[in-house]
Motif scaffolding. Structure first.
Motif, PDB file in Angstrom:
ATOM      1  N   ILE A   1      90.994  15.281 124.338  1.00 56.22           N
ATOM      2  CA  ILE A   1      91.862  14.149 124.328  1.00 56.22           C
ATOM      3  C   ILE A   1      91.194  12.680 124.034  1.00 56.22           C
ATOM      4  O   ILE A   1      91.101  12.136 122.996  1.00 56.22           O
ATOM      5  CB  ILE A   1      92.685  14.256 125.676  1.00 56.22           C
ATOM      6  N   CYS A   2      90.753  11.990 125.071  1.00 59.49           N
ATOM      7  CA  CYS A   2      90.314  10.592 125.067  1.00 59.49           C
ATOM      8  C   CYS A   2      88.925  10.719 124.974  1.00 59.49           C
ATOM      9  O   CYS A   2      88.198  11.665 125.132  1.00 59.49           O
ATOM     10  CB  CYS A   2      90.676   9.890 126.350  1.00 59.49           C
TER      11      CYS A   2
ATOM     12  N   LEU B   1      96.228   9.908 124.946  1.00 58.69           N
ATOM     13  CA  LEU B   1      97.577  10.132 125.022  1.00 58.69           C
ATOM     14  C   LEU B   1      98.555   9.193 125.237  1.00 58.69           C
ATOM     15  O   LEU B   1      99.641   9.193 124.849  1.00 58.69           O
ATOM     16  CB  LEU B   1      97.516  10.815 126.777  1.00 58.69           C
TER      17      LEU B   1
ATOM     18  N   PHE C   1      96.270   2.989 129.968  1.00 51.16           N
ATOM     19  CA  PHE C   1      94.805   3.078 130.275  1.00 51.16           C
ATOM     20  C   PHE C   1      94.317   4.184 129.263  1.00 51.16           C
ATOM     21  O   PHE C   1      93.020   4.394 129.075  1.00 51.16           O
ATOM     22  CB  PHE C   1      94.548   3.490 131.647  1.00 51.16           C
ATOM     23  N   ASP C   2      95.214   4.938 128.488  1.00 47.80           N
ATOM     24  CA  ASP C   2      94.647   6.096 127.784  1.00 47.80           C
ATOM     25  C   ASP C   2      94.744   5.860 126.260  1.00 47.80           C
ATOM     26  O   ASP C   2      96.026   5.831 125.621  1.00 47.80           O
ATOM     27  CB  ASP C   2      95.487   7.175 128.269  1.00 47.80           C
TER      28      ASP C   2
ATOM     29  N   LEU D   1      90.168  16.597 133.781  1.00 50.66           N
ATOM     30  CA  LEU D   1      91.622  17.014 133.437  1.00 50.66           C
ATOM     31  C   LEU D   1      91.904  16.400 132.191  1.00 50.66           C
ATOM     32  O   LEU D   1      91.699  15.265 132.099  1.00 50.66           O
ATOM     33  CB  LEU D   1      92.520  16.595 134.520  1.00 50.66           C
TER      34      LEU D   1
ATOM     35  N   TRP E   1      98.353   5.657 137.049  1.00 46.21           N
ATOM     36  CA  TRP E   1      97.266   6.010 138.269  1.00 46.21           C
ATOM     37  C   TRP E   1      97.199   4.892 139.071  1.00 46.21           C
ATOM     38  O   TRP E   1      96.821   5.315 140.096  1.00 46.21           O
ATOM     39  CB  TRP E   1      96.050   6.314 137.403  1.00 46.21           C
TER      40      TRP E   1
ATOM     41  N   CYS F   1      90.313   4.100 132.430  1.00 46.65           N
ATOM     42  CA  CYS F   1      91.073   4.890 133.036  1.00 46.65           C
ATOM     43  C   CYS F   1      90.541   4.950 134.364  1.00 46.65           C
ATOM     44  O   CYS F   1      89.434   5.289 134.747  1.00 46.65           O
ATOM     45  CB  CYS F   1      91.115   6.182 132.451  1.00 46.65           C
TER      46      CYS F   1
ATOM     47  N   LEU G   1      90.928   7.612 136.367  1.00 47.81           N
ATOM     48  CA  LEU G   1      90.354   8.757 136.811  1.00 47.81           C
ATOM     49  C   LEU G   1      88.599   8.740 136.656  1.00 47.81           C
ATOM     50  O   LEU G   1      88.052   9.190 137.323  1.00 47.81           O
ATOM     51  CB  LEU G   1      90.857   9.740 135.842  1.00 47.81           C
ATOM     52  N   ASN G   2      88.464   8.142 135.334  1.00 50.05           N
ATOM     53  CA  ASN G   2      86.829   7.806 135.139  1.00 50.05           C
ATOM     54  C   ASN G   2      86.183   6.901 136.096  1.00 50.05           C
ATOM     55  O   ASN G   2      85.214   7.173 136.511  1.00 50.05           O
ATOM     56  CB  ASN G   2      86.837   7.495 133.738  1.00 50.05           C
TER      57      ASN G   2
ATOM     58  N   ALA H   1      86.589   9.703 128.801  1.00 56.74           N
ATOM     59  CA  ALA H   1      86.061  10.619 129.669  1.00 56.74           C
ATOM     60  C   ALA H   1      84.719  11.050 129.466  1.00 56.74           C
ATOM     61  O   ALA H   1      83.899  11.051 130.480  1.00 56.74           O
ATOM     62  CB  ALA H   1      87.167  11.710 129.919  1.00 56.74           C
TER      63      ALA H   1
HETATM   64  S1  SF4 Z   1      92.385   8.382 129.810  1.00 56.74           S
HETATM   65 FE1  SF4 Z   1      93.613  10.005 129.695  1.00 56.74          FE
HETATM   66  S2  SF4 Z   1      92.641  11.816 128.896  1.00 56.74           S
HETATM   67 FE2  SF4 Z   1      90.979  10.213 129.485  1.00 56.74          FE
HETATM   68  S3  SF4 Z   1      90.512  10.766 131.434  1.00 56.74           S
HETATM   69 FE3  SF4 Z   1      92.184   9.372 131.662  1.00 56.74          FE
HETATM   70  S4  SF4 Z   1      93.852  10.561 131.865  1.00 56.74           S
HETATM   71 FE4  SF4 Z   1      92.298  11.716 131.030  1.00 56.74          FE
END
Ligand code: SF4
Lengths: 470, 389
Positions: free
Chosen positions: A176-177, A417, A413-414, A92, A444, A149, A151-152, A180
């Motif tokens: 974006i980043c 963004l 963390f981003d 995402l 997050w 991040c 998510l990663n 990822a």
């Molecule tokens: S740092 Fe931001 S754009 Fe990159 S994976 Fe995390 S939430 Fe997504």
């Protein structure tokens, strides 16, 4: 009869009685695989979900259910793979049309998911139990101190813990980043040689204020990149998506987006009819494909719109009429207490800027070619473009929904963004004269920024807003 | 290194130090001064346009990155933040007089730096560098951006960048690369005639001296170094310094390594170095040659994808070719991509049994910070020495 907390959880998350029998064994198995104990399920059912989500509304219960179904499905990905189903991951935010187009073309042969988003939303949002995943990643090559991040880390940990299998193709958008896509390179080299990735990237090289969707060369380059990525994904899994499938998904997506805009308008009614966290998960549907389909989500959205309309008609609100209302860059259900803290202090943050549409986004695309249309749509999105253009769009949204100010931050963390927020804070304040705030924090993962750490900042913002509005 | 070599180095340092005043003088005569950030901005083009180039690559002090915090996320690279931080603090004599800043945008940190330059109304041209470098789409993109930059420079200077001019500047810079390469290769000797602290500074000086001044002095320096006199003992442990960048002025770590009894004999640094091993071809389509060398031939930076396996191979080769005893990874705080790469490199080094030390810096070199840093470097060098003997 003894209480079965797993049944109660499913009931609370909108499962119909006849569905519960079918889903109960799957849910038990999934929660075990995810490392959730009976006590975790009890905590979610009795405390966490009722505290942050309007579970008295059927639409919201069903919304939660969509995420539960999708998470159960995700824990079965290895079984899909064993049956020969092709596994396609993404992250995402991506243009989900392409993933859905694959799914619609060969529903039985393809499994699509953005695994980290479901794990993070459900594990932290519902159970507050993402930390073991983050720690797993941190002890194995993605160190804690560098503010990577969540998510990663979650994606990596989910693979390490065998919750998800290696993909047949992991089509990653580095629009974006940088972290990822590079995390996927990391996973392949460090842990799983089968972690097959295809990346699609776009340099951030547009000057401040450039209206990127009107730069023909840029739209075309992005469209070509998307096409290249999509063709590669199709080749990898041996499925050919017929022409027209993407357009079919685009119109499905636009229908859903239009409904979300309706919900957005309702959410910004005075008094605010619904807490920020309750509705927020609907917006994931704009950027994240559901392997279980969009129909359930859309049904939940229809019900919610009906229910919220009723609240608006009755002038029923979670805050008193006239309460100050802030646009927040993005509020995440993963750390739901942030929104709640604003609301408890008498200030609403009903909508997340990242997710609500500008007028231009709601216009039909200028191109018939699906890739050009998708590229143009992407470059119309405020979060995807240079901060100058982004600030313009934010100002329009502040005006459309009559906000009293804005909050940036919580994205530290981003490096993409989150890194422009301090600059945006200045730009938006300069353009609108409204109060604009910045909060350092992490949307997050709340291990570093606890409620105690953020309370003073949030309370002082709320005080300022109340004084200004008085 | 003999006295004569030391003198040459000091002379170059002196010329580099006076670069700001000399740029000011030239600017007064109507010459355009163009700043640039990053290894993907070909200096050849700047010279060929008649502009005077100025590499923005400072580092090593904590205040400039901190000055950026009101405008940017705190968790961004202190190196990128520093490139505008000095200006914000009024400590940059050159940036205010630049006619253009060409800012490479290959990652988030650089792109946010470009946002800042524009926000502060500095004349900026962004050079987009797609990290998915193995696709023809991306190669064409970079090539197109170079063509765009060429036009921009022509418009700025009023000079046409003819093939002749471009060829001339390419040849001169190739000469410079050639001599730096030769000096670099002398470091294969044990003990080497020049260490990393001096070699890195030499690279830096090479960006701030006029080519006419530089080339003869480098020739002299090479001749001196070739005589083989080394400032290091015969059994000095040989180290590789790898990471993102040692900025101009950020010399604490390389110096500390050599003060602790080791010597840096090779580097794998993405920025701030000449990338001297690759020459740009001077026949055929010169713009295409620039694109080819700058984008596709050289060691991919960490941000490129895929890059890390290739970079690990390169490090393995350097270890063999330069007889390396240990690797020091020098990373700047919050550089998330280098942080991921450091874990991979640590694993690779573990597999081939080469000692690996990861150092991280936010340019905080107070006495309190340098104490523990010194202890870590000294014990690493000591352990490498023991292994060696
Ligand atoms: S740092 Fe931001 S754009 Fe990159 S994976 Fe995390 S939430 Fe997504």
């Amino acid at each position: 009869m003894a209480r079965d907390i797993y049944v109660e959880f499913l009931r609370l998350t909108g499962f119909e009685e006849e569905e519960i029998a079918e889903y109960l064994p799957q849910w038990r198995k999934a929660s075990e695989k995810l490392g959730l104990t009976e006590e975790d399920v009890r905590f979610a059912t009795e405390e966490r979900l009722p505290a942050y989500f309007a579970v008295e509304l059927e639409g919201i219960r069903k919304l939660l259910g969509c995420f539960v179904k999708e998470t159960i499905d995700l824990t079965q990905a290895s079984e899909y793979k064993e049956r020969g189903v092709k596994i396609v991951y993404g992250i995402l935010p991506a243009v989900l049309h392409f993933y859905y187009a694959l799914k619609l073309t060969a529903p039985e042969k393809v499994f699509v998911s953005f695994p980290d988003i479901f794990l993070t939303m459900v594990l932290n949002g519902f159970f507050h139990k993402l930390a073991p995943y983050l720690e797993e990643a941190e002890k194995a090559g993605i160190p804690y101190g560098c503010r990577h991040c969540a998510l990663n880390k979650a994606r990596y940990a989910a693979r390490r813990l065998n919750i998800i299998p290696s993909p047949d193709v992991n089509w990653i958008w580095g629009f974006i980043c940088d972290e990822a896509p590079k995390t996927d390179e990391f996973i392949r080299i460090y842990h799983d040689p089968e972690w097959k990735t295809y990346i699609t990237r776009l340099p951030h090289d547009q000057s401040l204020g450039t209206v990127e969707d009107e730069v023909a060369e840029r739209v075309e380059y992005l469209a070509n990149q998307m096409k290249d990525g999509f063709e590669s994904a199709q080749r990898e899994i041996g499925i050919k998506v017929p022409e027209g499938k993407i357009s079919e998904v685009i119109s499905m997506w636009q229908g859903y987006a239009a409904k979300l805009s309706e919900l957005a308008l309702l959410m910004s009614a005075d008094p605010q009819p619904l807490g920020a966290i309750s509705g927020r998960l609907f917006w994931e549907g704009l950027f994240t494909p559901f392997n279980t389909g969009m129909e359930n989500l859309e049904e939940a959205l229809d019900i919610t719109i009906r229910e919220v309309k009723q609240r608006v008609a009755n002038k029923e609100g979670i805050l008193p009429p006239g309460a100050p209302k802030l646009l927040i860059y993005s509020v995440h259900p993963t750390v739901p207490w942030i929104a709640k803290m604003f609301e408890e202090n008498g200030v609403g943050i009903p909508l997340s800027e990242f997710f609500i549409m500008s007028k231009k986004q709601l216009q039909p695309p200028s191109f018939e070619d699906p890739y050009m249309a998708a590229a143009e749509g992407w470059l119309r999105t405020s979060g995807m473009v240079n901060p100058g253009y982004q600030a313009e769009q934010i100002c329009e949204k502040l005006e459309t929904h009559k906000f009293d100010g804005m909050v940036f931050g919580l994205m530290d963390f981003d490096r993409w963004l989150g890194s422009s927020h301090r600059l945006l804070t200045r730009m938006v304040e300069e353009k609108t004269g409204l109060p604009v705030f910045y909060i350092e924090g992490d949307n997050w993962d709340d291990r570093d920024y606890s409620p105690e750490a953020l309370r003073t900042r949030i309370e002082s913002i709320c005080e300022i807003m109340k004084i200004r509005k008085a | 290194m003999g006295v004569k070599a030391l003198d040459t180095l000091e002379e170059l340092a002196q010329i580099a130090r006076t670069r700001p005043e000399r740029l000011k003088e030239e600017k007064g005569k109507g010459v355009k001064v163009v700043g640039y950030i990053g290894r993907f901005v070909p200096e050849e083009l700047l010279y060929a346009s008649g502009a005077l180039p100025y590499l923005m690559c400072r580092g090593g002090e904590p205040e400039p990155p901190d000055a950026v915090i009101p405008y940017m996320l705190r968790f961004m690279s202190p190196y990128d933040r520093a490139q505008i931080g000095y200006y914000l603090l009024g400590m940059d004599p050159v940036v205010p007089m630049l006619d253009l800043i060409v800012a490479q945008c290959s990652d988030c940190h650089e792109s946010r730096l470009a946002d800042m330059l524009e926000y502060f109304k500095l004349p900026t041209a962004r050079l987009g560098v797609p990290p998915d470098w193995q696709k023809s789409l991306s190669r064409e993109y970079y090539q197109k951006r170079l063509a765009w930059l060429k036009e921009k420079l022509e418009a700025l200077t009023g000079n046409k960048i003819t093939d002749e001019r471009l060829k001339k500047s390419t040849e001169s810079i190739n000469k410079l690369r050639d001599i730096l390469s030769r000096i670099y290769l002398l470091r294969k000797q044990q003990p080497p005639p020049i260490g990393g602290y001096d070699f890195i500074r030499l690279n830096h000086y090479s960006f701030y001296c006029r080519l006419e001044e530089l080339l003869p002095r480098l020739d002299e320096l090479y001749a001196e170094l070739k005589k083989g006199q080394s400032p290091f003992p015969q059994d000095v442990p040989r180290l590789l310094l790898a990471g993102h960048v040692v900025g101009v002025g950020d010399y604490v770590v390389p110096k500390l390594i050599e003060d602790s009894g080791g010597v840096v004999v090779a580097e794998l640094l993405d920025e701030g170095m000449r990338q001297h091993s690759w020459k740009v071809k001077t026949d055929g389509d010169l713009m295409a040659n620039l694109g080819e060398t700058y984008y596709s031939e050289r060691t991919p930076p960490s941000i490129f994808q895929p890059a890390w396996e290739k970079r690990a191979d390169i490090i393995r080769k350097l270890i063999r070719d330069f007889n390396i005893d240990g690797v020091i990874w020098y990373q700047l705080s919050f550089e998330e991509i280098y942080d991921l790469e450091s874990s991979l490199m640590a694993k690779v080094m573990d597999e081939i049994k080469i000692p690996f030390l990861k150092l991280e810096s936010s340019y905080e070199y107070s006495r309190e910070a340098v104490g523990p840093l010194t202890t870590r470097v000294e014990s690493f060098v000591e352990s490498v020495r023991q292994r060696r003997s």
